[in-house]
Design a protein around this motif. Sequence first.
Motif, mmCIF file in Angstrom:
data_model
loop_
_atom_site.group_PDB
_atom_site.id
_atom_site.type_symbol
_atom_site.label_atom_id
_atom_site.label_comp_id
_atom_site.label_asym_id
_atom_site.label_seq_id
_atom_site.Cartn_x
_atom_site.Cartn_y
_atom_site.Cartn_z
ATOM 1 N N TRP A 15 0.836 -1.201 0.000
ATOM 2 C CA TRP A 15 0.000 0.000 0.000
ATOM 3 C C TRP A 15 0.875 1.256 0.000
ATOM 4 O O TRP A 15 0.594 2.215 -0.729
ATOM 5 C CB TRP A 15 -0.918 0.000 1.222
ATOM 6 N N CYS A 16 1.914 1.277 0.826
ATOM 7 C CA CYS A 16 2.784 2.445 0.905
ATOM 8 C C CYS A 16 3.426 2.750 -0.451
ATOM 9 O O CYS A 16 3.500 3.916 -0.871
ATOM 10 C CB CYS A 16 3.879 2.212 1.948
ATOM 11 N N SER A 17 3.901 1.714 -1.132
ATOM 12 C CA SER A 17 4.543 1.909 -2.432
ATOM 13 C C SER A 17 3.592 2.568 -3.423
ATOM 14 O O SER A 17 3.971 3.503 -4.155
ATOM 15 C CB SER A 17 5.031 0.562 -2.982
ATOM 16 N N CYS A 18 2.349 2.091 -3.437
ATOM 17 C CA CYS A 18 1.377 2.641 -4.377
ATOM 18 C C CYS A 18 0.888 4.015 -3.940
ATOM 19 O O CYS A 18 0.551 4.860 -4.778
ATOM 20 C CB CYS A 18 0.200 1.676 -4.519
ATOM 21 N N ARG A 19 0.862 4.251 -2.639
ATOM 22 C CA ARG A 19 0.500 5.586 -2.143
ATOM 23 C C ARG A 19 1.556 6.605 -2.565
ATOM 24 O O ARG A 19 1.229 7.733 -2.958
ATOM 25 C CB ARG A 19 0.369 5.548 -0.622
ATOM 26 N N ILE A 20 2.818 6.212 -2.485
ATOM 27 C CA ILE A 20 3.899 7.102 -2.934
ATOM 28 C C ILE A 20 3.777 7.339 -4.435
ATOM 29 O O ILE A 20 3.888 8.472 -4.923
ATOM 30 C CB ILE A 20 5.273 6.497 -2.593
ATOM 31 N N GLY A 21 3.568 6.250 -5.184
ATOM 32 C CA GLY A 21 3.448 6.387 -6.631
ATOM 33 C C GLY A 21 2.310 7.295 -7.037
ATOM 34 O O GLY A 21 2.443 8.126 -7.958
ATOM 35 N N GLN A 22 1.179 7.167 -6.349
ATOM 36 C CA GLN A 22 0.035 8.027 -6.672
ATOM 37 C C GLN A 22 0.311 9.475 -6.307
ATOM 38 O O GLN A 22 -0.008 10.392 -7.071
ATOM 39 C CB GLN A 22 -1.197 7.516 -5.918
ATOM 40 N N ALA A 23 0.913 9.697 -5.146
ATOM 41 C CA ALA A 23 1.186 11.065 -4.705
ATOM 42 C C ALA A 23 2.207 11.756 -5.608
ATOM 43 O O ALA A 23 2.094 12.962 -5.891
ATOM 44 C CB ALA A 23 1.684 11.060 -3.262
ATOM 45 N N MET A 24 3.211 10.987 -6.083
ATOM 46 C CA MET A 24 4.263 11.556 -6.927
ATOM 47 C C MET A 24 3.943 11.454 -8.422
ATOM 48 O O MET A 24 4.747 11.826 -9.260
ATOM 49 C CB MET A 24 5.589 10.842 -6.640
ATOM 50 N N ARG A 25 2.759 10.890 -8.727
ATOM 51 C CA ARG A 25 2.307 10.725 -10.108
ATOM 52 C C ARG A 25 3.291 9.895 -10.927
ATOM 53 O O ARG A 25 3.580 10.209 -12.096
ATOM 54 C CB ARG A 25 2.071 12.085 -10.764
ATOM 55 N N TRP A 26 3.775 8.850 -10.306
ATOM 56 C CA TRP A 26 4.641 7.918 -11.030
ATOM 57 C C TRP A 26 3.816 7.110 -12.022
ATOM 58 O O TRP A 26 2.611 6.884 -11.830
ATOM 59 C CB TRP A 26 5.299 6.946 -10.057
ATOM 60 N N LYS A 27 4.488 6.637 -13.056
ATOM 61 C CA LYS A 27 3.890 5.641 -13.918
ATOM 62 C C LYS A 27 3.733 4.336 -13.134
ATOM 63 O O LYS A 27 4.457 4.081 -12.165
ATOM 64 C CB LYS A 27 4.755 5.412 -15.156
ATOM 65 N N VAL A 28 2.805 3.510 -13.560
ATOM 66 C CA VAL A 28 2.542 2.265 -12.836
ATOM 67 C C VAL A 28 3.771 1.366 -12.835
ATOM 68 O O VAL A 28 4.061 0.687 -11.832
ATOM 69 C CB VAL A 28 1.330 1.529 -13.447
ATOM 70 N N ILE A 29 4.549 1.368 -13.928
ATOM 71 C CA ILE A 29 5.743 0.519 -13.991
ATOM 72 C C ILE A 29 6.748 0.935 -12.918
ATOM 73 O O ILE A 29 7.396 0.100 -12.283
ATOM 74 C CB ILE A 29 6.385 0.574 -15.399
ATOM 75 N N THR A 30 6.864 2.230 -12.679
ATOM 76 C CA THR A 30 7.768 2.716 -11.635
ATOM 77 C C THR A 30 7.237 2.343 -10.261
ATOM 78 O O THR A 30 7.998 1.926 -9.376
ATOM 79 C CB THR A 30 7.923 4.247 -11.721
ATOM 80 N N THR A 31 5.949 2.488 -10.062
ATOM 81 C CA THR A 31 5.328 2.143 -8.785
ATOM 82 C C THR A 31 5.517 0.670 -8.462
ATOM 83 O O THR A 31 5.879 0.306 -7.333
ATOM 84 C CB THR A 31 3.824 2.483 -8.821
ATOM 85 N N LEU A 32 5.267 -0.176 -9.453
ATOM 86 C CA LEU A 32 5.448 -1.612 -9.236
ATOM 87 C C LEU A 32 6.908 -1.947 -8.962
ATOM 88 O O LEU A 32 7.215 -2.791 -8.117
ATOM 89 C CB LEU A 32 4.951 -2.392 -10.457
ATOM 90 N N GLY A 33 7.820 -1.288 -9.685
ATOM 91 C CA GLY A 33 9.243 -1.545 -9.474
ATOM 92 C C GLY A 33 9.678 -1.192 -8.070
ATOM 93 O O GLY A 33 10.360 -1.975 -7.393
#
Length: 467
Positions: A124-142
């Motif tokens: 959850w934390c990884s995806c919360r960071i990705g959403q907040a920083m507007r990362w691409k999904v590939i970066t979030t998953l990585g």
Amino acid sequence: MWTVLSYLRGDYARAALLLSFVGLIACAVAWGPCLAPWQVECFKLGDWGDYKFHYQGWISYLRGSSWVPPYLMAFSWPDKSSVMFTDSIPLAAILFKPITLLLRLPDWQYFSLLSILNSILIAWCSCRIGQAMRWKVITTLGCGLVLLTSSLSWTRLSVHHEALQLHGILILGLTWVITRQSSMRAWLCLIAASIGIHAYYLPLVLAAIFPYWLSSTQKIPKACAILLVIAASAFLFGFLPGSLSSNSEVWGANLLTLIDPQHHSAIFSKLLKKEPYEIEGYAYLGFGILVGLLLALAKDDDPSSGESLFPLSWWLISIALFIFALGHTWNIADLPITPHKVIFAIPGASRIYDVFRSSGRFTWPITYSVSIWVFHQLNRFNLYRSIVPLVVALQLFDSNLKSIYRQGTTYSNILKSRDSVKEWAGANPMLARQLAGANILILGKVSSKAALPPPYTPQYVNSSIKS
């Protein structure tokens, strides 16, 4: 779980589900046959180990009359001790004792269950960071894969220290630093939970709350609230007077710790280091993160990119924690660059190190922060974003997967170990029967050690015995 995921939207919510599934697989591999909560033989076999102490702390508290604070006398009679001192995760012990007794469950262990919950939290934390920083999904998953399989976390199981494997509490703090969490109530809950899991998480969480406190209004009332929660939590979870270390050696980190794989890399050999005082200083970034770091530094044309992720105050705190982690003597590999214990010349330093003598653990924030920053940088450029899978693959192959697999092998081997308790009871049947029916056991030194039970044997024979 759905309540937690409700903060995520669209692809990020789906990514969190996928990462949670990967985390479950990692737990299954790392725990092996010990993943099942009812598999308590994993905590009984073998000659000695912290895992026995952790499990017995929980069982002794479960069978005792104490509730809150979680006191027990299994190892310290006539003085009261605490589940905290057996590293049995007092928060979990307090929560699970009434459930266990109400449902009349047999003896079980919650440590592997907490690993699963920890993985869900990190996902959850990884995806919360990705959403907040507007990362691409590939970066979030990585980023999620790297954090979920972190060798910093999973290597704690190699020494059977389940509480210190739960790095999700620290990563949640980092997530809130990144997302600029403004709820004081949330931060206070995190402080209380950190004390309830393991005392070493408290200063790390306090470090995470500092940027929020620094930028907030009403600093004095908030500082008082923090101190009040710390005091209440310390009482609730059984911190007792005399719990601090005294005149102990410091288990610190090496100046090269961020690039020293120790024995956890499948590619590189360990670097030399000063023994035995740097056993807690494992903070290897990993080959994948190191490659990504070099690329990020080469392309970093925006000096504010680091502060857009973490505030500058957090980077300064992380560096300060890293310096503290080096301990009372600083070394580059096995070469001392300061005289032994020279840091103790600083007024008050020896007292602080008495409290946090395993100072090497304070390297964790800088390792996780740099790792997250690397993915933040890679996400900024289309070319670099395309090599995220390569960075993750290198990271997994180099250290992370090896660490997880080693833990599974460790716990599997425990089930093949000799049963030292049964062997001792068979060789000393009369003494074993006396232990089973005794209320109090006074331990002392004798000329012959043949009749003395192996460590923790009295508690396995009689979980309510006071010793």
